[in-house]
Scaffold this motif. Structure first.
Motif, PDB file in Angstrom:
ATOM      1  N   PRO A  76       0.853  -1.197   0.000  1.00 48.54           N
ATOM      2  CA  PRO A  76       0.000   0.000   0.000  1.00 48.54           C
ATOM      3  C   PRO A  76       0.889   1.246   0.000  1.00 48.54           C
ATOM      4  N   VAL A  77       0.553   2.225  -0.828  1.00 49.32           N
ATOM      5  CA  VAL A  77       1.410   3.401  -0.993  1.00 49.32           C
ATOM      6  C   VAL A  77       0.601   4.680  -0.823  1.00 49.32           C
ATOM      7  N   ILE A  78       1.152   5.594  -0.045  1.00 49.99           N
ATOM      8  CA  ILE A  78       0.653   6.967   0.017  1.00 49.99           C
ATOM      9  C   ILE A  78       1.726   7.839  -0.611  1.00 49.99           C
ATOM     10  N   ILE A  79       1.352   8.628  -1.607  1.00 52.77           N
ATOM     11  CA  ILE A  79       2.299   9.605  -2.133  1.00 52.77           C
ATOM     12  C   ILE A  79       1.880  10.971  -1.610  1.00 52.77           C
ATOM     13  N   ALA A  80       2.857  11.669  -1.051  1.00 54.49           N
ATOM     14  CA  ALA A  80       2.581  12.925  -0.352  1.00 54.49           C
ATOM     15  C   ALA A  80       3.501  14.013  -0.872  1.00 54.49           C
ATOM     16  N   ALA A  81       3.116  15.240  -0.652  1.00 54.85           N
ATOM     17  CA  ALA A  81       3.954  16.367  -1.049  1.00 54.85           C
ATOM     18  C   ALA A  81       3.551  17.612  -0.275  1.00 54.85           C
ATOM     19  N   ASN A  91      -2.464   3.510  -8.277  1.00 54.56           N
ATOM     20  CA  ASN A  91      -3.356   2.980  -7.235  1.00 54.56           C
ATOM     21  C   ASN A  91      -3.017   3.510  -5.844  1.00 54.56           C
ATOM     22  N   SER A  92      -2.145   4.482  -5.769  1.00 54.18           N
ATOM     23  CA  SER A  92      -1.753   5.049  -4.481  1.00 54.18           C
ATOM     24  C   SER A  92      -2.806   6.026  -3.977  1.00 54.18           C
ATOM     25  N   LYS A  93      -2.709   6.298  -2.682  1.00 56.75           N
ATOM     26  CA  LYS A  93      -3.508   7.371  -2.092  1.00 56.75           C
ATOM     27  C   LYS A  93      -2.662   8.635  -2.116  1.00 56.75           C
ATOM     28  N   GLN A  94      -3.257   9.761  -2.489  1.00 58.06           N
ATOM     29  CA  GLN A  94      -2.496  11.001  -2.588  1.00 58.06           C
ATOM     30  C   GLN A  94      -2.806  11.952  -1.428  1.00 58.06           C
ATOM     31  N   LEU A  95      -1.769  12.654  -0.985  1.00 60.82           N
ATOM     32  CA  LEU A  95      -1.900  13.553   0.158  1.00 60.82           C
ATOM     33  C   LEU A  95      -1.041  14.791  -0.056  1.00 60.82           C
ATOM     34  N   ILE A  96      -1.651  15.951   0.002  1.00 61.92           N
ATOM     35  CA  ILE A  96      -0.922  17.220  -0.052  1.00 61.92           C
ATOM     36  C   ILE A  96      -0.975  17.849   1.336  1.00 61.92           C
ATOM     37  N   HIS A  97       0.179  18.285   1.830  1.00 58.87           N
ATOM     38  CA  HIS A  97       0.258  18.789   3.204  1.00 58.87           C
ATOM     39  C   HIS A  97       1.044  20.104   3.240  1.00 58.87           C
ATOM     40  N   HIS A  98       1.311  20.583   4.461  1.00 60.21           N
ATOM     41  CA  HIS A  98       1.978  21.882   4.645  1.00 60.21           C
ATOM     42  C   HIS A  98       3.347  21.742   5.311  1.00 60.21           C
ATOM     43  N   GLY A  99       3.932  20.537   5.250  1.00 66.18           N
ATOM     44  CA  GLY A  99       5.261  20.357   5.812  1.00 66.18           C
ATOM     45  C   GLY A  99       5.265  20.309   7.329  1.00 66.18           C
ATOM     46  N   TRP A 100       6.446  20.567   7.918  1.00 66.22           N
ATOM     47  CA  TRP A 100       6.609  20.464   9.371  1.00 66.22           C
ATOM     48  C   TRP A 100       7.665  21.446   9.862  1.00 66.22           C
ATOM     49  N   GLN A 101       7.726  22.615   9.233  1.00 69.65           N
ATOM     50  CA  GLN A 101       8.741  23.591   9.616  1.00 69.65           C
ATOM     51  C   GLN A 101       8.358  24.423  10.830  1.00 69.65           C
ATOM     52  N   ASN A 102       7.112  24.314  11.270  1.00 66.73           N
ATOM     53  CA  ASN A 102       6.707  24.923  12.537  1.00 66.73           C
ATOM     54  C   ASN A 102       5.723  23.980  13.209  1.00 66.73           C
ATOM     55  N   VAL A 103       5.434  24.222  14.474  1.00 73.67           N
ATOM     56  CA  VAL A 103       4.619  23.291  15.260  1.00 73.67           C
ATOM     57  C   VAL A 103       3.217  23.143  14.670  1.00 73.67           C
ATOM     58  N   GLU A 104       2.615  24.252  14.276  1.00 73.83           N
ATOM     59  CA  GLU A 104       1.254  24.201  13.740  1.00 73.83           C
ATOM     60  C   GLU A 104       1.191  23.328  12.490  1.00 73.83           C
ATOM     61  N   ASN A 105       2.122  23.540  11.555  1.00 71.92           N
ATOM     62  CA  ASN A 105       2.118  22.743  10.332  1.00 71.92           C
ATOM     63  C   ASN A 105       2.423  21.280  10.614  1.00 71.92           C
TER      64      ASN A 105
END
Length: 282
Positions: free
Chosen positions: A224-229, A248-262
């Motif tokens: 099972p694969v999640i591709i994220a960016a 067939n992957s699940k896709q996920l767009i996020h905001h990174g982790w450069q601060n606590v909120e993100n």
């Protein structure tokens, strides 16, 4: 969640790692981008540790991990070393999360015999054509030596800082300018220290990633694969191409982790995505 640190001994030396969370929880292994170390993932480690036991090693020849005993290691060699470390840690089932260079390592590791992976998360992957590969290999991660003048100290700071300002970092024209801005000075300082710790070997994993045939490897993944960016990442433009490799992957767009909120938001998104997938059983 408090992050702790340790070392595990493998054939080529010691692998330094960060870890957090309770041992009875599902395990997620995080492979950091080049250069630097797992320190870059500290905020994400802390947030994911609310739901997982998190293991985050420094890639050999980066941060505080000993380099591989190979003149020109390839991604396969890094994956083999990390598999040996996972076995020494007695990690028998784990999600593999890799970002940038770490994504290539995670993908190869998931295809090695008797590996402990049950899901793969590939984050912010660069899918370069031949011309881009040649340009990156020629100048992006030059071999560096210590200098009695101390010039390597200033070079390292600018190398780390300019990766946040330009893509590629060493082409500083207007068309190469990034809009995401600089992270906290403490982050840049820590990353610079990590690169200095491994200055004479930092380039090896970078260039292995640039040489690596991602298309062939990614299309062969049977987990099972999640591709994220991160939508502000310089490699976000390759996200549609990655989707075509793993339809067939699940896709996920996020905001990174450069601060606590993100980091909190991204960890919640990853938790939700993982929960919606069925894990492979080893």
């Amino acid at each position: 969640m408090k992050i702790k640190r340790g070392y595990v001994e493998i054939t080529t030396g010691q692998v330094h790692f960060r870890y957090a969370g309770l041992g009875r929880r599902p395990v997620i292994t995080l492979f950091h981008p080049s250069p630097g170390s797992s320190r870059q993932l500290n905020l994400l480690i802390s947030e994911l540790a609310e739901s997982f036991f998190v293991y985050a090693p420094d890639t050999p020849g980066n941060g505080l991990s000993d380099p591989l005993l190979i003149e020109q290691p390839e991604i396969f060699d890094y994956a083999q070393a990390h598999l040996e470390a996972l076995n020494e840690m007695n990690i028998q089932n784990t999600i593999l999360f890799g970002t940038h260079t770490g994504a290539s390592i995670a993908a190869v590791l998931s295809q090695l015999p008797k590996n402990p992976s049950n899901m793969i998360i590939l984050d912010s992957v660069g899918l370069y054509d031949q011309e881009e590969k040649e340009a990156l290999l020629s100048s992006y991660a030059p071999e560096k030596k210590l200098a009695s003048t101390g010039e390597h100290l200033l070079w390292t700071w600018h190398f780390v800082r300019d990766q946040w300002l330009f893509w590629p970092w060493n082409k500083q024209g207007r068309e190469n300018r990034l809009e995401r801005g600089l992270p906290e000075l403490s982050f840049l300082h820590g990353m610079s220290i990590d690169v200095l710790e491994s200055l004479e070997t930092y380039h090896l994993s970078y260039n292995a990633a640039f040489r690596f045939d991602k298309e062939e490897c990614f299309k062969a993944i049977d987990h099972p694969v999640i591709i994220a960016a991160d939508k502000e990442d310089m490699l976000f433009k390759y996200f549609p191409k990655l989707k075509s490799y793993i339809p067939n992957s699940k896709q996920l767009i996020h905001h990174g982790w450069q601060n606590v909120e993100n980091a909190k938001t991204t960890a919640k998104l990853l938790n939700k995505a993982v929960a919606s997938m069925k894990l492979n059983e080893n």
